[in-house]
Design an enzyme around this catalytic site. Sequence first.
Site, mmCIF file in Angstrom:
data_model
loop_
_atom_site.group_PDB
_atom_site.id
_atom_site.type_symbol
_atom_site.label_atom_id
_atom_site.label_comp_id
_atom_site.label_asym_id
_atom_site.label_seq_id
_atom_site.Cartn_x
_atom_site.Cartn_y
_atom_site.Cartn_z
ATOM 1 N N ARG A 265 -10.419 0.236 -6.094
ATOM 2 C CA ARG A 265 -10.594 0.763 -4.740
ATOM 3 C C ARG A 265 -11.854 1.599 -4.623
ATOM 4 O O ARG A 265 -12.137 2.445 -5.478
ATOM 5 C CB ARG A 265 -9.396 1.620 -4.348
ATOM 6 N N HIS B 104 1.373 5.252 -2.543
ATOM 7 C CA HIS B 104 0.797 6.112 -3.579
ATOM 8 C C HIS B 104 1.900 6.883 -4.304
ATOM 9 O O HIS B 104 2.913 7.241 -3.687
ATOM 10 C CB HIS B 104 -0.153 7.146 -2.962
ATOM 11 N N ASP C 64 1.867 2.635 3.478
ATOM 12 C CA ASP C 64 0.969 3.784 3.335
ATOM 13 C C ASP C 64 1.728 5.046 2.931
ATOM 14 O O ASP C 64 1.239 6.162 3.108
ATOM 15 C CB ASP C 64 0.163 4.015 4.616
ATOM 16 N N TYR D 233 -7.881 16.857 1.231
ATOM 17 C CA TYR D 233 -6.573 17.386 1.600
ATOM 18 C C TYR D 233 -5.805 17.674 0.323
ATOM 19 O O TYR D 233 -6.173 17.211 -0.773
ATOM 20 C CB TYR D 233 -5.799 16.372 2.454
ATOM 21 N N HIS E 85 0.831 -1.202 0.000
ATOM 22 C CA HIS E 85 0.000 0.000 0.000
ATOM 23 C C HIS E 85 0.869 1.256 0.000
ATOM 24 O O HIS E 85 1.500 1.589 0.998
ATOM 25 C CB HIS E 85 -0.901 0.020 1.236
ATOM 26 N N HIS F 38 -6.155 -0.622 6.282
ATOM 27 C CA HIS F 38 -5.770 -0.002 7.551
ATOM 28 C C HIS F 38 -6.561 -0.521 8.763
ATOM 29 O O HIS F 38 -6.983 0.246 9.630
ATOM 30 C CB HIS F 38 -5.916 1.512 7.452
#
Length: 309
Positions: free
Chosen positions: A127, A36, A248, A52, A34, A182
């Site tokens: 997702r 990005h 993450d 955000y 996981h 998570h």
Amino acid sequence: MHPPRGEPPVCPGPAPAPHGATRFDPPPGSVDSHAHVIGLPPAYPFVAARSYTPPEATPAAYLRMLDATGMTYGVLVQVSAHGTDNRLMLRTLAANRDRLRGVAVISPKASERDLAALAEAGVVGLRLNVLFGGGVGFDKLETYGAIAREMGWHLQFLLDAADLPILAPRLKALPVPFVVDHMGHMPTSRGRDDAGFRTLVGLVADGAWVKLSGAYRISVDGPPYRDVAPFARALFEAAPERCLWGSDWPHVAHWAPSLDVGHLLDVFTDWAPTPFDRVRILVENPARLYGFPPATAAPTPGVAVRVDR
């Protein structure tokens, strides 16, 4: 830590010099399931509805993080701030076909041509995200399930475990595997007897996958996140063969000082204390879900094609 006032708040960038774990060496074939990559406007616009404003997280920086932390493989997840514009993720996947897989965010009306392009680049899942603006919600859950079944993909959900008691019947009826991000993204202050967390444990025991990630998102005590360990262990005990780990990175929607993946890996050893457990979570389980080859056939870390921004 809560975001500063203002819309949309700006996240700090990732740690500039990531390092590996100090408590163990990740086994060959380890997968960060996981992370990005994030571009900046105007080349890669942000959606207006985002929750955000993320930092730039380039493909080169992402690959350096994988190398520095001993990860053989990685899974990129489309970030909510880019909405359904998967271009940067797809370019990163296409340039690193042997090393990376992806989880995309798409319109339920995506064409067969679009879906084929996603698969060709290395996408293996879709997702749905109800926690941050720019994500895709659950109103078309069954439609996405049908798409994933047709493509041989899985579904991945970013949600609050509090929603699971109501959602569980629909999730159980899905025709494809699904992953919960998570650990259910609920604060540990709710306790393991929380109805949502108990539902999550039950779903995992019955066949769902779960990412043992985002400790900093659910901890109420802060580093080293000892309050998270009982939750991670409960999920692991429910189905050790369906637990995954993810960094993450670059830790969007988090406003404390930059996190280091090496520290998060050290925390992970409290949840998976034996080498056998760590091989299962870091190597065997993600290889099965994402289609990575055996560790003996792993590519050499650090070898990647440049992705033009």
